[in-house]
Design a protein around this motif. Structure first.
Motif, short mmCIF file in Angstrom:
data_model
loop_
_atom_site.label_atom_id
_atom_site.label_comp_id
_atom_site.label_asym_id
_atom_site.label_seq_id
_atom_site.Cartn_x
_atom_site.Cartn_y
_atom_site.Cartn_z
N PHE A 94 -0.75 -8.82 -12.62
CA PHE A 94 -0.16 -8.62 -13.95
C PHE A 94 0.99 -9.61 -14.19
N LEU A 95 1.89 -9.69 -13.23
CA LEU A 95 3.03 -10.60 -13.39
C LEU A 95 2.57 -12.06 -13.36
N SER A 96 1.58 -12.36 -12.54
CA SER A 96 1.04 -13.74 -12.53
C SER A 96 0.59 -14.13 -13.93
N ASP A 97 -0.12 -13.23 -14.58
CA ASP A 97 -0.66 -13.52 -15.91
C ASP A 97 0.42 -13.53 -16.98
N TYR A 98 1.19 -12.45 -17.06
CA TYR A 98 2.10 -12.32 -18.20
C TYR A 98 3.37 -13.15 -18.03
N CYS A 99 3.68 -13.51 -16.79
CA CYS A 99 4.85 -14.39 -16.57
C CYS A 99 4.41 -15.85 -16.44
N HIS A 100 3.10 -16.11 -16.52
CA HIS A 100 2.56 -17.47 -16.43
C HIS A 100 3.05 -18.19 -15.18
N SER A 101 2.85 -17.57 -14.05
CA SER A 101 3.28 -18.22 -12.80
C SER A 101 2.31 -19.36 -12.47
N PRO A 102 2.85 -20.46 -11.98
CA PRO A 102 1.98 -21.61 -11.68
C PRO A 102 0.95 -21.30 -10.58
N LYS A 103 1.31 -20.44 -9.63
CA LYS A 103 0.38 -20.01 -8.59
C LYS A 103 0.28 -18.48 -8.63
N PRO A 104 -0.83 -17.94 -8.12
CA PRO A 104 -0.91 -16.46 -8.11
C PRO A 104 0.22 -15.86 -7.28
N LEU A 105 0.85 -14.83 -7.83
CA LEU A 105 1.93 -14.16 -7.10
C LEU A 105 1.32 -13.26 -6.01
N LYS A 106 2.13 -12.99 -4.99
CA LYS A 106 1.60 -12.28 -3.81
C LYS A 106 2.00 -10.80 -3.79
N PRO A 107 1.02 -9.93 -3.57
CA PRO A 107 1.31 -8.49 -3.52
C PRO A 107 2.37 -8.13 -2.48
N LYS A 108 2.42 -8.87 -1.38
CA LYS A 108 3.39 -8.52 -0.33
C LYS A 108 4.84 -8.74 -0.77
N ASN A 109 5.02 -9.50 -1.86
CA ASN A 109 6.38 -9.73 -2.38
C ASN A 109 6.80 -8.70 -3.43
N VAL A 110 5.92 -7.74 -3.69
CA VAL A 110 6.19 -6.73 -4.72
C VAL A 110 6.71 -5.44 -4.07
N VAL A 111 7.77 -4.89 -4.64
CA VAL A 111 8.23 -3.55 -4.25
C VAL A 111 8.29 -2.70 -5.51
N VAL A 112 7.65 -1.54 -5.45
CA VAL A 112 7.64 -0.62 -6.60
C VAL A 112 8.55 0.56 -6.31
N MET A 113 9.40 0.88 -7.25
CA MET A 113 10.27 2.06 -7.11
C MET A 113 10.28 2.86 -8.42
N ASN A 114 10.89 4.03 -8.36
CA ASN A 114 10.89 4.89 -9.55
C ASN A 114 11.97 4.46 -10.56
#
Lengths: 367, 367
Positions: free
Chosen positions: A27-47
């Motif tokens: 989602f962030l790769s697409d909507y933030c137009h990242s030049p390379k695909p972003l990596k799931p391991k760099n994502v942290v989800v919290m409430n």
């Protein structure tokens, strides 16, 4: 949409279920137009992003360390970083007065960041990080890539972490303001110290869903957030629902986002026209849910006491605005006006406010 | 079961939506057999009891203050109270040796509490509270009303807050162990300093749902928890689902709870019979998901290093047990054996453990 499988009723990976982190990265790769695909391991989800601010302050700072933040700013962040971790914010004051023709009111510059950092050091403060809101709350400001890069370079030079809060990134509603996510940049100046936040509270109007996320390449930070994640967990079924929502691009792109932006545009347009009629100065921006307006002409004296008094007067007449003090604004008289409500409520609020402006003034003058 | 109304997608009351707090008050009134109906205003809902421990430590203590807790105990609490707030636990050691015929192994007494409190004061610790787990994790112990009242009287005398964690209250599966909630007592010794915790993680096997709650008559505490609630919010739709679940007494009373207790009974019975066959001593209790067993005969020396070595040996052979050190047990060789799993997994685990006991011993003896 409701999915209750045994696995999502068990203790999760505290950084978020992998299925959700994968979806967030796409989602962030697409909507933030990242030049390379972003990596799931760099994502942290919290409430929620409040939890993220709390956890980031606790992991990046020691108690009594401080974080730079340009003011005015979304005031809740003060408690977010302080309540658990005793981390203080050091304000970078932005002024409403325009001293040169080539600067905007409340414009952030590297010079102002440098000055505030120096001043903080003089006061003995240990500055560990810088918070940037883009799009900005309450200013509605959207930074250009050049501006953002200059701020990130400033931070790199002083080895400061940067928390870039992009929680309004999908709520830029006019093409005149072009938003560029930090994640769209070709190489961050200091990727190990740059952490990008987003959540569903604002752009999806779901603050009650309690879902926020951070993207960071810093492995130590991700690991530290994992430790604190047990206090900020999102229910498994909610994570499942969020993944489904983020995956539903057809509906988001063809239905929700265009409709949402159209509504924002219309409500903003209505409110700005009304402010013009009342001859109230305001920042004309096209992002967020609010207009930053200068009501100082209604103050009997240009003081924060009078600002508070005007705020109370509005409240007494059932019109709730947020006054500049709540955002640590240095110039008295500025108010944040939320325009994202139904038209009849906006009209009613405005008519009450207009009708009572004179009486408010009389109250303040003790007449 | 999925309900998405606008109101539950907005920022909630941080103590929990009123509809959920009302349902929790009714639920606890019934299942804890309170003499009078409990009040919704005394309920605070957060995303799990770990969050509640964190928030309670932050509100009741200053950094470096300490809380008494009898050991062994559910070890995660150490991080729960420390990670954000630097609050330490001071252990009240319970020993496995039985010195008199009228005491149980690992029995908690007021005398032991008094001694530990004195010792803590000698060490210069500022003890602010006492944590009691009932039913106990990992002992499976269920305190009698007389015992619990004596502990509460001790706390009252020393002006200590008491956090009574009753998270296994519906997982007492034999009638021999009669559980009585603190909320069933006719008048608490010190209601302003007694706070009762429960959640859905254990009794409803929904740790992934992240829902815990505290009941406290202390208005200042409830207000303080409200402040921290923004970091521990539960999504509105989850709150709606939880209220529905707590309300569904027919299903809970006639289906879920009897079936759950029957399964617990059967699995516990299977495991205890196997332990008897292996001549492994254990505490025979009827609450919780675990058996506290003495595997010290498999240690080449009665040390914690050897205990850890045995734990590693189990793990190497894919049998995961929790060793006493994880619960700060003072006698080496005790392990917590989870019996709440499918029978074929329990059988497989046991057969592997049994087969490797001798080889583990050989490894430890370096033979």
């Amino acid at each position: 949409m409701l999915q209750i499988e045994p696995a999502i009723l068990q203790y999760p990976d505290w950084k978020g279920h992998s299925f959700l982190r994968e979806e967030v990265a796409k989602f962030l790769s697409d909507y933030c137009h990242s030049p390379k695909p972003l990596k799931p391991k760099n994502v942290v989800v919290m409430n929620g992003c409040g939890s993220l601010f709390s956890a980031l302050a606790a992991t990046l700072c020691d108690p009594e360390d401080a974080i730079l933040i340009p003011s005015p700013f979304y005031g809740v962040i003060t408690e977010d970083v302080d309540l658990y971790s005793s981390v203080k914010l050091h304000h970078v004051p932005l002024y409403s007065q325009v001293v040169r023709s080539d600067v905007r009111p409340f414009q952030l510059t590297v010079e102002k960041l440098e000055n505030s950092l120096k001043e903080a050091k003089k006061e003995g403060l240990n500055i560990k990080a810088l918070i940037l809101l883009n799009p900005h709350n309450p200013l509605g400001e959207v930074y250009s890539s050049e501006e953002m890069i200059s701020f990130l370079e400033f931070a790199k030079m002083h080895k400061l972490h940067v928390l870039v809060d992009e929680i309004y990134m999908l709520s830029v509603f006019n093409k005149t303001d072009t938003f560029r996510s930090v994640l769209s940049l070709d190489g961050l100046p200091d990727p190990q110290r740059t952490h990008i936040m987003w959540g569903v509270s604002k752009d999806f109007a779901m603050s009650g869903m309690r879902v926020g996320m951070v993207y960071s390449e810093n492995r130590d930070l991700v690991q530290a957030l994992d430790q604190l994640g047990c206090f900020h967990g999102v229910p498994g079924p909610t994570q499942y629902q969020m993944a489904q929502l983020l995956r539903d691009r057809d509906w988001l792109n063809s239905e929700f986002l265009p409709e949402n932006r159209q509504r924002l545009r219309e409500a903003h347009s209505f409110m700005t026209e009304e402010l013009k009629k009342l001859d109230i100065p305001f920042l004309h921006r096209s992002a967020g849910f609010f207009i930053w307006a200068d009501l100082s002409k209604y103050l009997s004296e240009k003081t924060f006491a009078e600002e508070l008094s005007l705020w109370r007067c509005f409240l007494k007449h059932k019109v709730l605005l947020s006054c500049g003090q709540a955002f640590s604004c240095v110039s008295p008289g500025w108010f944040r006006i939320i325009f994202t409500d139904q038209l009849h409520k906006l009209k009613l609020g405005l008519s009450i406010a207009h009708f009572h402006f004179s009486s408010c003034l009389l109250v303040q003058l003790n007449i």
